[in-house]
Design a protein around this motif. Structure first.
Motif, PDB file in Angstrom:
ATOM      1  N   ARG A   1       0.836  -1.206   0.000  1.00 22.70           N
ATOM      2  CA  ARG A   1       0.000   0.000   0.000  1.00 22.70           C
ATOM      3  C   ARG A   1       0.875   1.262   0.000  1.00 22.70           C
ATOM      4  O   ARG A   1       0.500   2.261  -0.610  1.00 22.70           O
ATOM      5  CB  ARG A   1      -0.908  -0.026   1.222  1.00 22.70           C
ATOM      6  N   ILE A   2       2.038   1.197   0.659  1.00 25.74           N
ATOM      7  CA  ILE A   2       2.981   2.322   0.615  1.00 25.74           C
ATOM      8  C   ILE A   2       3.475   2.532  -0.811  1.00 25.74           C
ATOM      9  O   ILE A   2       3.511   3.658  -1.317  1.00 25.74           O
ATOM     10  CB  ILE A   2       4.162   2.078   1.575  1.00 25.74           C
ATOM     11  N   ASN A   3       3.853   1.454  -1.474  1.00 21.74           N
ATOM     12  CA  ASN A   3       4.368   1.555  -2.840  1.00 21.74           C
ATOM     13  C   ASN A   3       3.333   2.130  -3.790  1.00 21.74           C
ATOM     14  O   ASN A   3       3.685   2.819  -4.761  1.00 21.74           O
ATOM     15  CB  ASN A   3       4.819   0.179  -3.340  1.00 21.74           C
ATOM     16  N   ALA A   4       2.065   1.865  -3.518  1.00 17.76           N
ATOM     17  CA  ALA A   4       0.987   2.360  -4.377  1.00 17.76           C
ATOM     18  C   ALA A   4       0.480   3.728  -3.942  1.00 17.76           C
ATOM     19  O   ALA A   4      -0.450   4.255  -4.560  1.00 17.76           O
ATOM     20  CB  ALA A   4      -0.165   1.353  -4.384  1.00 17.76           C
ATOM     21  N   ARG A   5       1.075   4.309  -2.886  1.00 21.27           N
ATOM     22  CA  ARG A   5       0.614   5.582  -2.318  1.00 21.27           C
ATOM     23  C   ARG A   5      -0.870   5.497  -1.974  1.00 21.27           C
ATOM     24  O   ARG A   5      -1.634   6.441  -2.143  1.00 21.27           O
ATOM     25  CB  ARG A   5       0.854   6.746  -3.283  1.00 21.27           C
ATOM     26  N   GLY A   6      -1.286   4.331  -1.462  1.00 19.78           N
ATOM     27  CA  GLY A   6      -2.683   4.132  -1.106  1.00 19.78           C
ATOM     28  C   GLY A   6      -2.953   4.442   0.349  1.00 19.78           C
ATOM     29  O   GLY A   6      -2.171   5.122   1.020  1.00 19.78           O
ATOM     30  N   GLN A   7      -4.047   3.931   0.853  1.00 19.04           N
ATOM     31  CA  GLN A   7      -4.422   4.121   2.249  1.00 19.04           C
ATOM     32  C   GLN A   7      -5.321   2.971   2.683  1.00 19.04           C
ATOM     33  O   GLN A   7      -5.782   2.179   1.857  1.00 19.04           O
ATOM     34  CB  GLN A   7      -5.125   5.463   2.453  1.00 19.04           C
ATOM     35  N   PHE A   8      -5.573   2.872   3.989  1.00 20.43           N
ATOM     36  CA  PHE A   8      -6.445   1.849   4.543  1.00 20.43           C
ATOM     37  C   PHE A   8      -7.707   2.496   5.092  1.00 20.43           C
ATOM     38  O   PHE A   8      -7.716   3.685   5.440  1.00 20.43           O
ATOM     39  CB  PHE A   8      -5.737   1.092   5.668  1.00 20.43           C
ATOM     40  N   GLU A   9      -8.770   1.694   5.177  1.00 24.24           N
ATOM     41  CA  GLU A   9      -9.994   2.169   5.800  1.00 24.24           C
ATOM     42  C   GLU A   9      -9.769   2.350   7.299  1.00 24.24           C
ATOM     43  O   GLU A   9      -8.866   1.751   7.894  1.00 24.24           O
ATOM     44  CB  GLU A   9     -11.133   1.173   5.566  1.00 24.24           C
TER      45      GLU A   9
ATOM     46  N   CYS B   1      10.465   3.002   3.853  1.00 24.90           N
ATOM     47  CA  CYS B   1      10.894   4.329   4.292  1.00 24.90           C
ATOM     48  C   CYS B   1      10.020   4.762   5.472  1.00 24.90           C
ATOM     49  O   CYS B   1       8.787   4.685   5.407  1.00 24.90           O
ATOM     50  CB  CYS B   1      10.759   5.305   3.134  1.00 24.90           C
ATOM     51  N   ALA B   2      10.652   5.213   6.564  1.00 24.78           N
ATOM     52  CA  ALA B   2       9.895   5.615   7.755  1.00 24.78           C
ATOM     53  C   ALA B   2       8.960   6.785   7.455  1.00 24.78           C
ATOM     54  O   ALA B   2       7.849   6.861   8.004  1.00 24.78           O
ATOM     55  CB  ALA B   2      10.853   5.983   8.882  1.00 24.78           C
ATOM     56  N   ARG B   3       9.372   7.693   6.588  1.00 26.38           N
ATOM     57  CA  ARG B   3       8.499   8.822   6.254  1.00 26.38           C
ATOM     58  C   ARG B   3       7.317   8.380   5.405  1.00 26.38           C
ATOM     59  O   ARG B   3       6.200   8.887   5.573  1.00 26.38           O
ATOM     60  CB  ARG B   3       9.304   9.907   5.526  1.00 26.38           C
ATOM     61  N   CYS B   4       7.538   7.441   4.496  1.00 27.74           N
ATOM     62  CA  CYS B   4       6.417   6.892   3.724  1.00 27.74           C
ATOM     63  C   CYS B   4       5.434   6.189   4.653  1.00 27.74           C
ATOM     64  O   CYS B   4       4.210   6.265   4.457  1.00 27.74           O
ATOM     65  CB  CYS B   4       6.927   5.908   2.674  1.00 27.74           C
ATOM     66  N   MET B   5       5.958   5.516   5.675  1.00 32.36           N
ATOM     67  CA  MET B   5       5.103   4.846   6.652  1.00 32.36           C
ATOM     68  C   MET B   5       4.252   5.869   7.393  1.00 32.36           C
ATOM     69  O   MET B   5       3.038   5.677   7.560  1.00 32.36           O
ATOM     70  CB  MET B   5       5.985   4.079   7.639  1.00 32.36           C
ATOM     71  N   ASP B   6       4.873   6.969   7.812  1.00 33.08           N
ATOM     72  CA  ASP B   6       4.125   8.007   8.517  1.00 33.08           C
ATOM     73  C   ASP B   6       3.052   8.608   7.619  1.00 33.08           C
ATOM     74  O   ASP B   6       1.930   8.886   8.071  1.00 33.08           O
ATOM     75  CB  ASP B   6       5.075   9.107   8.995  1.00 33.08           C
ATOM     76  N   GLU B   7       3.360   8.812   6.357  1.00 33.78           N
ATOM     77  CA  GLU B   7       2.373   9.378   5.432  1.00 33.78           C
ATOM     78  C   GLU B   7       1.193   8.425   5.239  1.00 33.78           C
ATOM     79  O   GLU B   7       0.038   8.860   5.168  1.00 33.78           O
ATOM     80  CB  GLU B   7       3.041   9.708   4.096  1.00 33.78           C
ATOM     81  N   LEU B   8       1.478   7.125   5.162  1.00 28.41           N
ATOM     82  CA  LEU B   8       0.399   6.144   5.056  1.00 28.41           C
ATOM     83  C   LEU B   8      -0.488   6.176   6.296  1.00 28.41           C
ATOM     84  O   LEU B   8      -1.722   6.122   6.190  1.00 28.41           O
ATOM     85  CB  LEU B   8       0.973   4.748   4.862  1.00 28.41           C
TER      86      LEU B   8
ATOM     87  N   ALA C   1       4.519   8.258  13.615  1.00 23.85           N
ATOM     88  CA  ALA C   1       5.606   8.241  14.603  1.00 23.85           C
ATOM     89  C   ALA C   1       6.242   9.612  14.738  1.00 23.85           C
ATOM     90  O   ALA C   1       6.670  10.009  15.817  1.00 23.85           O
ATOM     91  CB  ALA C   1       6.653   7.205  14.204  1.00 23.85           C
ATOM     92  N   THR C   2       6.301  10.357  13.648  1.00 21.86           N
ATOM     93  CA  THR C   2       6.834  11.730  13.662  1.00 21.86           C
ATOM     94  C   THR C   2       5.817  12.651  13.014  1.00 21.86           C
ATOM     95  O   THR C   2       5.019  12.209  12.166  1.00 21.86           O
ATOM     96  CB  THR C   2       8.173  11.802  12.903  1.00 21.86           C
ATOM     97  N   PRO C   3       5.813  13.930  13.376  1.00 23.48           N
ATOM     98  CA  PRO C   3       4.825  14.860  12.811  1.00 23.48           C
ATOM     99  C   PRO C   3       4.830  14.849  11.287  1.00 23.48           C
ATOM    100  O   PRO C   3       5.878  14.953  10.654  1.00 23.48           O
ATOM    101  CB  PRO C   3       5.291  16.213  13.362  1.00 23.48           C
ATOM    102  N   THR C   4       3.648  14.699  10.711  1.00 29.54           N
ATOM    103  CA  THR C   4       3.497  14.602   9.259  1.00 29.54           C
ATOM    104  C   THR C   4       2.254  15.377   8.846  1.00 29.54           C
ATOM    105  O   THR C   4       1.164  15.118   9.350  1.00 29.54           O
ATOM    106  CB  THR C   4       3.362  13.134   8.816  1.00 29.54           C
ATOM    107  N   SER C   5       2.420  16.312   7.939  1.00 26.43           N
ATOM    108  CA  SER C   5       1.297  17.155   7.529  1.00 26.43           C
ATOM    109  C   SER C   5       0.355  16.410   6.598  1.00 26.43           C
ATOM    110  O   SER C   5       0.750  15.480   5.886  1.00 26.43           O
ATOM    111  CB  SER C   5       1.812  18.413   6.816  1.00 26.43           C
ATOM    112  N   LEU C   6      -0.902  16.836   6.590  1.00 16.86           N
ATOM    113  CA  LEU C   6      -1.881  16.266   5.658  1.00 16.86           C
ATOM    114  C   LEU C   6      -1.451  16.530   4.218  1.00 16.86           C
ATOM    115  O   LEU C   6      -1.593  15.676   3.342  1.00 16.86           O
ATOM    116  CB  LEU C   6      -3.262  16.868   5.912  1.00 16.86           C
ATOM    117  N   GLU C   7      -0.911  17.732   3.982  1.00 14.62           N
ATOM    118  CA  GLU C   7      -0.476  18.090   2.630  1.00 14.62           C
ATOM    119  C   GLU C   7       0.599  17.124   2.143  1.00 14.62           C
ATOM    120  O   GLU C   7       0.547  16.632   1.018  1.00 14.62           O
ATOM    121  CB  GLU C   7       0.071  19.519   2.619  1.00 14.62           C
ATOM    122  N   GLY C   8       1.580  16.836   3.008  1.00 22.22           N
ATOM    123  CA  GLY C   8       2.634  15.911   2.621  1.00 22.22           C
ATOM    124  C   GLY C   8       2.125  14.488   2.468  1.00 22.22           C
ATOM    125  O   GLY C   8       2.548  13.758   1.571  1.00 22.22           O
ATOM    126  N   ALA C   9       1.197  14.090   3.348  1.00 24.67           N
ATOM    127  CA  ALA C   9       0.684  12.725   3.305  1.00 24.67           C
ATOM    128  C   ALA C   9      -0.090  12.439   2.025  1.00 24.67           C
ATOM    129  O   ALA C   9      -0.032  11.324   1.494  1.00 24.67           O
ATOM    130  CB  ALA C   9      -0.197  12.463   4.517  1.00 24.67           C
TER     131      ALA C   9
END
Length: 234
Positions: free
Chosen positions: A25-33, A91-98, A107-115
């Motif tokens: 799901r990270i590789n696809a830039r997707g999300q979960f319900e 990538c830890a940042r990709c994980m946070d964005e997901l 785990a670390t502050p992540t903006s909605l815009e970046g996510a």
């Protein structure tokens, strides 16, 4: 110290472990319900840790899990070992964005815009001297090659007009492999150079500076793809 990975979107970043479904799901830039992601604690006497998993990946282990709040605790060592063998590096940042896209706490502050940003490469990607930003593959390791091969990559041609030569620069301590075209090698090192073989071995100290001065850098993935299109085993 936590190991690092080269992420196509964020460049050099800290490494995180995740389940296969999360990695995909990270590789696809997707999300979960909402509620589909579960924080799982591997409870060992001396080395406990937590990871995120897709709830569907825990179905077969439901009878072994105890929930404390929203955290799923697992103490069965064989099951922990089996799950750990299946984990993938992300990538830890990709994980946070997901996590943000899926409504969970990163785990670390992540903006909605970046996510939710869909750009191939993030604005603040960490690009080092070893990397190049490719419009197709994002931040990748760069490889040194000849200008003719570089132009073939840029134009998406099958390959340069002269033969591809695997060039090995060897020293007593290491060997470095490069790919150049035959015309380039003759122009730089002289027309008397014997290129009857598809592999050329050269002394590192004698030839490296001369070759590097006339070479260019390209995306390593694009170079690999060009070699594959030309039937070269790499």
């Amino acid at each position: 110290m936590m190991s690092r990975v080269l992420c196509p979107r964020h460049g050099l970043q800290e490494n995180a472990l995740a389940s296969p479904n999360i990695g995909a799901r990270i590789n696809a830039r997707g999300q979960f319900e909402a509620g589909q992601l579960v924080r799982v604690s591997f409870d060992r006497p001396k080395r406990s840790r937590e990871i995120w998993m897709d709830r569907s990946e825990l179905v077969d282990h439901a009878h072994l899990i105890t929930y404390v709040g929203k955290i799923a605790h697992l103490k069965d060592f064989p099951t922990i070992a089996a799950i750990e063998r299946s984990l993938v590096h992300v990538c830890a940042r990709c994980m946070d964005e997901l996590l943000v896209r899926s409504g969970e706490e990163p785990a670390t502050p992540t903006s909605l815009e970046g996510a939710f940003d869909t750009a191939l490469v993030a604005k603040d990607a960490n690009v080092t001297e070893r990397d190049v930003v490719c419009p197709i593959h994002g931040v990748v390791f760069k490889k040194t090659t000849s200008p003719q091969i570089s132009r073939a990559i840029d134009s998406r041609e099958e390959g340069p007009s002269s033969r591809l030569i695997k060039t090995v620069l060897a020293s007593s301590k290491r060997e470095s492999v490069f790919w150049f075209d035959a015309d380039f090698l003759h122009n730089v090192l002289g027309p008397e150079l014997d290129l009857t073989s598809s592999t050329l071995r050269l002394d590192d100290a004698q030839f490296r500076e001369t070759l590097m001065a006339k070479s260019t850098t390209v995306c390593s993935v694009c170079l690999h793809d060009l070699l594959t299109r030309n039937g070269v085993e790499v």
